[in-house]
Design a protein around this motif. Sequence first.
Motif, PDB file in Angstrom:
ATOM      1  N   LEU A   1      11.353  -1.748   4.645  1.00 38.98           N
ATOM      2  CA  LEU A   1      12.355  -0.837   5.198  1.00 38.98           C
ATOM      3  C   LEU A   1      13.124  -0.116   4.096  1.00 38.98           C
ATOM      4  CD1 LEU A   1      13.794   0.238   7.719  1.00 38.98           C
ATOM      5  CD2 LEU A   1      15.376  -1.701   7.558  1.00 38.98           C
ATOM      6  N   ILE A   2      13.481  -0.847   3.040  1.00 34.31           N
ATOM      7  CA  ILE A   2      14.184  -0.236   1.909  1.00 34.31           C
ATOM      8  C   ILE A   2      13.321   0.846   1.270  1.00 34.31           C
ATOM      9  CG2 ILE A   2      15.050  -0.661  -0.426  1.00 34.31           C
ATOM     10  CD1 ILE A   2      15.935  -3.446   0.567  1.00 34.31           C
ATOM     11  N   SER A   3      12.043   0.511   1.036  1.00 38.32           N
ATOM     12  CA  SER A   3      11.129   1.487   0.433  1.00 38.32           C
ATOM     13  C   SER A   3      10.967   2.709   1.329  1.00 38.32           C
ATOM     14  CB  SER A   3       9.758   0.839   0.190  1.00 38.32           C
ATOM     15  OG  SER A   3       9.854  -0.258  -0.673  1.00 38.32           O
ATOM     16  N   PHE A   4      10.805   2.463   2.621  1.00 38.06           N
ATOM     17  CA  PHE A   4      10.600   3.570   3.567  1.00 38.06           C
ATOM     18  C   PHE A   4      11.809   4.496   3.596  1.00 38.06           C
ATOM     19  CE2 PHE A   4      10.838   5.455   7.828  1.00 38.06           C
ATOM     20  CZ  PHE A   4       9.581   6.036   7.910  1.00 38.06           C
ATOM     21  N   ILE A   5      13.012   3.930   3.619  1.00 37.52           N
ATOM     22  CA  ILE A   5      14.236   4.737   3.669  1.00 37.52           C
ATOM     23  C   ILE A   5      14.386   5.561   2.395  1.00 37.52           C
ATOM     24  CG2 ILE A   5      16.756   4.637   3.666  1.00 37.52           C
ATOM     25  CD1 ILE A   5      16.533   2.223   5.550  1.00 37.52           C
ATOM     26  N   LEU A   6      14.206   4.919   1.230  1.00 37.78           N
ATOM     27  CA  LEU A   6      14.384   5.627  -0.041  1.00 37.78           C
ATOM     28  C   LEU A   6      13.357   6.749  -0.215  1.00 37.78           C
ATOM     29  CD1 LEU A   6      15.215   2.672  -2.458  1.00 37.78           C
ATOM     30  CD2 LEU A   6      16.760   4.475  -1.692  1.00 37.78           C
ATOM     31  N   ILE A   7      12.108   6.457   0.137  1.00 37.63           N
ATOM     32  CA  ILE A   7      11.069   7.471  -0.025  1.00 37.63           C
ATOM     33  C   ILE A   7      11.248   8.600   0.984  1.00 37.63           C
ATOM     34  CG2 ILE A   7       8.576   7.886   0.235  1.00 37.63           C
ATOM     35  CD1 ILE A   7       8.154   5.183  -1.134  1.00 37.63           C
ATOM     36  N   THR A   8      11.730   8.273   2.187  1.00 36.80           N
ATOM     37  CA  THR A   8      12.002   9.315   3.180  1.00 36.80           C
ATOM     38  C   THR A   8      13.141  10.222   2.717  1.00 36.80           C
ATOM     39  OG1 THR A   8      11.268   7.865   4.990  1.00 36.80           O
ATOM     40  CG2 THR A   8      12.633   9.757   5.579  1.00 36.80           C
TER      41      THR A   8
ATOM     42  N   MET B   1      11.504  -0.834  -6.501  1.00 34.97           N
ATOM     43  CA  MET B   1      10.956  -1.094  -5.167  1.00 34.97           C
ATOM     44  C   MET B   1       9.673  -1.915  -5.259  1.00 34.97           C
ATOM     45  SD  MET B   1      11.599   2.412  -2.976  1.00 34.97           S
ATOM     46  CE  MET B   1      10.916   3.551  -4.182  1.00 34.97           C
ATOM     47  N   VAL B   2       8.847  -1.621  -6.268  1.00 30.21           N
ATOM     48  CA  VAL B   2       7.615  -2.401  -6.463  1.00 30.21           C
ATOM     49  C   VAL B   2       7.958  -3.856  -6.769  1.00 30.21           C
ATOM     50  CG1 VAL B   2       5.592  -2.712  -7.949  1.00 30.21           C
ATOM     51  CG2 VAL B   2       6.239  -0.429  -7.190  1.00 30.21           C
ATOM     52  N   SER B   3       8.980  -4.066  -7.603  1.00 35.16           N
ATOM     53  CA  SER B   3       9.385  -5.431  -7.961  1.00 35.16           C
ATOM     54  C   SER B   3       9.880  -6.203  -6.743  1.00 35.16           C
ATOM     55  CB  SER B   3      10.486  -5.381  -9.029  1.00 35.16           C
ATOM     56  OG  SER B   3      10.049  -4.702 -10.176  1.00 35.16           O
TER      57      SER B   3
ATOM     58  N   GLY C   1       0.812  -1.212   0.000  1.00 30.91           N
ATOM     59  CA  GLY C   1       0.000   0.000   0.000  1.00 30.91           C
ATOM     60  C   GLY C   1       0.845   1.262   0.000  1.00 30.91           C
ATOM     61  N   PHE C   2       1.971   1.231   0.701  1.00 28.14           N
ATOM     62  CA  PHE C   2       2.878   2.371   0.786  1.00 28.14           C
ATOM     63  C   PHE C   2       3.357   2.775  -0.607  1.00 28.14           C
ATOM     64  CE2 PHE C   2       7.032   4.321   1.978  1.00 28.14           C
ATOM     65  CZ  PHE C   2       6.567   5.255   2.885  1.00 28.14           C
TER      66      PHE C   2
END
Length: 300
Positions: A151-158, A191-193, A19-20
């Motif tokens: 965590l990877i997605s959260f860090i990159l988007i942050t 990141m989606v992949s 969802g993120f």
Amino acid sequence: MMSDFWIILTGALVASACGFLGCFLILRRMAMLGDAISHAILPGIVIAFLLSGSRASLPMLLGAAAFGLITTFMIQSLSQNGVQADAAISVTFTALFSIGVILVSIFTRQVDLDLDCVLYGEIAYVPWDTLEIFGVDLGPRAVWGVSGAFLISFILITLFYKQFKICSFDPAMAAAIGIPVTLFHYLLMGMVSVTTVASFESVGAILVVAMLIVPAATAYLLTDRLSIMLMLSVVVGILSSIGGYLSARQLDVSIAGCMTVMAAILFALAFLFSPKHGVITRWWIRRQLRIQLFEKNNSV
């Protein structure tokens, strides 16, 4: 009791991680791209298995991520050369998914690499597939895999929140002020992949598509601010996981299926009762305005 906790936690992580990222797919009008990637990475999984001779998570993750980026590149190339966006998505993911099915049929007949497992998953088995390091049981592999992807997605988007935000709302302006739009596009697709394949073992490809879109679509109806939308998508994912698991236990049916249905129910509630965009809310506001106007005219 502990197994219940792990199942709910895995479902919440999958729904939250998907969802993120789904928020950005919806804002870019690329919701079906998640569907394309989730199916098109099947050849990458099979090729990774053939090269490594193992069903370990890392080779599968790398193979899937590579084909996710290949899928994105092919769709982007077709779209830039005169093919309609929806047609480009359909052609790419059906062709690559079919190649994956053929590879499974030819090379893995004697191996337990089942299409049903890939497509539907089984979250109930998550607590028993654990990760051990030096003899220490660290808990289910799926929890570590999905939480790592999240965590990877959260860090990159942050770190690049401003860039992702501008690229999602106005790519032309982003390019004009010097933001590498293409780089951030492929970074998001990567990141989606990774998130998609990390979720395979628990809910399967088909249900990942729902988790990529439904919590984010629900959050989109509830707010007009991206930061709040991201948080709400995670909350909706967690509520879907808890409610879906409790429903599945009562009905004795598919856990992942119930989690998706619960997410759809939350979307329906938001569609009807959202403070600004809800169908019933808007009808009620219009009705109140008509009543006030009628009373005002009568008083005069």
